[in-house]
Design a protein around this motif. Structure first.
Motif, PDB file in Angstrom:
ATOM      1  N   GLY A  16       0.803  -1.207   0.000  1.00 23.75           N
ATOM      2  CA  GLY A  16       0.000   0.000   0.000  1.00 23.75           C
ATOM      3  C   GLY A  16       0.841   1.266   0.000  1.00 23.75           C
ATOM      4  N   SER A  17       0.160   2.373   0.152  1.00 25.78           N
ATOM      5  CA  SER A  17       0.844   3.659   0.119  1.00 25.78           C
ATOM      6  C   SER A  17       0.250   4.599   1.166  1.00 25.78           C
ATOM      7  CB  SER A  17       0.746   4.291  -1.262  1.00 25.78           C
ATOM      8  OG  SER A  17      -0.611   4.515  -1.606  1.00 25.78           O
ATOM      9  N   ALA A  68       9.699   6.360  -2.519  1.00 25.20           N
ATOM     10  CA  ALA A  68       9.337   7.531  -1.725  1.00 25.20           C
ATOM     11  C   ALA A  68       9.553   8.800  -2.534  1.00 25.20           C
ATOM     12  CB  ALA A  68      10.174   7.592  -0.443  1.00 25.20           C
ATOM     13  N   THR A  69       8.720   9.786  -2.251  1.00 21.33           N
ATOM     14  CA  THR A  69       8.869  11.106  -2.861  1.00 21.33           C
ATOM     15  C   THR A  69       8.683  12.163  -1.788  1.00 21.33           C
ATOM     16  OG1 THR A  69       7.966  10.322  -4.970  1.00 21.33           O
ATOM     17  CG2 THR A  69       8.050  12.703  -4.615  1.00 21.33           C
ATOM     18  N   ILE A  70       9.693  12.992  -1.620  1.00 22.13           N
ATOM     19  CA  ILE A  70       9.600  14.099  -0.678  1.00 22.13           C
ATOM     20  C   ILE A  70       9.308  15.364  -1.468  1.00 22.13           C
ATOM     21  CG2 ILE A  70      12.086  14.617  -0.695  1.00 22.13           C
ATOM     22  CD1 ILE A  70      11.846  15.193   2.332  1.00 22.13           C
ATOM     23  N   SER A  71       8.448  16.209  -0.920  1.00 18.85           N
ATOM     24  CA  SER A  71       8.090  17.444  -1.607  1.00 18.85           C
ATOM     25  C   SER A  71       7.724  18.494  -0.572  1.00 18.85           C
ATOM     26  CB  SER A  71       6.915  17.207  -2.560  1.00 18.85           C
ATOM     27  OG  SER A  71       5.765  16.774  -1.850  1.00 18.85           O
ATOM     28  N   SER A  72       7.721  19.721  -1.011  1.00 18.87           N
ATOM     29  CA  SER A  72       7.373  20.804  -0.095  1.00 18.87           C
ATOM     30  C   SER A  72       6.369  21.731  -0.749  1.00 18.87           C
ATOM     31  CB  SER A  72       8.620  21.571   0.341  1.00 18.87           C
ATOM     32  OG  SER A  72       9.190  22.257  -0.755  1.00 18.87           O
ATOM     33  N   ASN A  84       5.153   4.490  -1.396  1.00 19.82           N
ATOM     34  CA  ASN A  84       4.334   3.434  -1.976  1.00 19.82           C
ATOM     35  C   ASN A  84       5.075   2.117  -1.862  1.00 19.82           C
ATOM     36  OD1 ASN A  84       6.129   3.268  -4.318  1.00 19.82           O
ATOM     37  ND2 ASN A  84       5.185   5.172  -4.970  1.00 19.82           N
ATOM     38  N   SER A  85       4.411   1.060  -2.303  1.00 20.67           N
ATOM     39  CA  SER A  85       4.988  -0.287  -2.211  1.00 20.67           C
ATOM     40  C   SER A  85       5.536  -0.534  -0.815  1.00 20.67           C
ATOM     41  CB  SER A  85       6.092  -0.466  -3.262  1.00 20.67           C
ATOM     42  OG  SER A  85       5.596  -0.269  -4.561  1.00 20.67           O
ATOM     43  N   LEU A  86       4.744  -0.180   0.173  1.00 17.49           N
ATOM     44  CA  LEU A  86       5.207  -0.291   1.552  1.00 17.49           C
ATOM     45  C   LEU A  86       5.464  -1.735   1.943  1.00 17.49           C
ATOM     46  CD1 LEU A  86       2.930   2.437   3.078  1.00 17.49           C
ATOM     47  CD2 LEU A  86       5.419   2.405   3.222  1.00 17.49           C
ATOM     48  N   VAL A 127       3.819   4.553  11.638  1.00 15.53           N
ATOM     49  CA  VAL A 127       3.429   3.835  10.424  1.00 15.53           C
ATOM     50  C   VAL A 127       3.600   2.348  10.695  1.00 15.53           C
ATOM     51  CG1 VAL A 127       3.982   3.390   8.007  1.00 15.53           C
ATOM     52  CG2 VAL A 127       4.054   5.737   8.902  1.00 15.53           C
ATOM     53  N   THR A 128       2.535   1.608  10.517  1.00 15.56           N
ATOM     54  CA  THR A 128       2.567   0.158  10.694  1.00 15.56           C
ATOM     55  C   THR A 128       2.159  -0.495   9.392  1.00 15.56           C
ATOM     56  OG1 THR A 128       1.964   0.394  13.038  1.00 15.56           O
ATOM     57  CG2 THR A 128       1.745  -1.796  12.052  1.00 15.56           C
ATOM     58  N   VAL A 129       3.048  -1.329   8.873  1.00 19.11           N
ATOM     59  CA  VAL A 129       2.770  -2.027   7.619  1.00 19.11           C
ATOM     60  C   VAL A 129       2.574  -3.501   7.933  1.00 19.11           C
ATOM     61  CG1 VAL A 129       3.554  -2.504   5.278  1.00 19.11           C
ATOM     62  CG2 VAL A 129       4.203  -0.355   6.405  1.00 19.11           C
ATOM     63  N   SER A 130       1.389  -3.989   7.643  1.00 20.24           N
ATOM     64  CA  SER A 130       1.081  -5.386   7.937  1.00 20.24           C
ATOM     65  C   SER A 130       1.369  -6.258   6.719  1.00 20.24           C
ATOM     66  CB  SER A 130      -0.386  -5.518   8.334  1.00 20.24           C
ATOM     67  OG  SER A 130      -1.221  -5.125   7.268  1.00 20.24           O
ATOM     68  N   SER A 131       1.799  -7.474   7.003  1.00 17.82           N
ATOM     69  CA  SER A 131       2.143  -8.388   5.903  1.00 17.82           C
ATOM     70  C   SER A 131       0.941  -9.198   5.459  1.00 17.82           C
ATOM     71  CB  SER A 131       3.259  -9.325   6.357  1.00 17.82           C
ATOM     72  OG  SER A 131       2.861 -10.027   7.512  1.00 17.82           O
TER      73      SER A 131
END
Length: 131
Positions: A16-17, A68-72, A84-86, A127-131
């Motif tokens: 997910g993202s 990842a994309t960082i932006s301001s 994304n693609s966490l 942030v918790t990414v479940s498998s």
């Protein structure tokens, strides 16, 4: 007074993202470097990404490069980190930090001592990414 507030964390399935936000106040984003760092249980805080809003220079650690994309958004005084693609290994508390830009590239702020380069911090967002 320099203040940062991170938000946007939550529970996400692997693959997910999400987008994290770092709302800032008390300073001009163009004069500072903003970094996203993360700390997993039992591990040290490590760099994820840094940005110099004044000229768009960015840095990503290898583990998130391409995901990842960082932006301001200077009008909103907010820096974002979209991921994304966490993966489960992305699970951590994510922090945003700020430091005065002295002219170094973003990579220099993020690497080396990393977090020790930053004087100002917001509270973390989990942030918790479940498998």
């Amino acid at each position: 007074e320099v203040q940062l507030q991170a938000s946007g964390g939550g529970l996400v399935q692997a693959g997910g993202s999400l987008r994290l936000s770092c709302e800032t106040s008390g300073f001009n984003l163009d004069d500072y470097v903003i970094g996203w760092f993360r700390q997993a249980p039992g591990k040290e805080r490590g760099a994820v990404s840094c940005i110099l809003s004044s000229h768009g220079n960015t840095y990503y650690t290898d583990s998130v490069l391409g995901r990842a994309t960082i932006s301001s958004d200077n009008a909103k005084n907010t820096v974002y980190l979209a991921m994304n693609s966490l993966r489960p290994e992305d699970t951590a508390v994510y922090y945003c930090g700020a430091e005065i830009d002295v002219g170094d590239p973003a990579e220099d702020y993020c690497s080396g001592p990393g977090p020790k380069n930053f004087a100002y911090w917001g509270q973390g967002t989990l942030v918790t990414v479940s498998s």
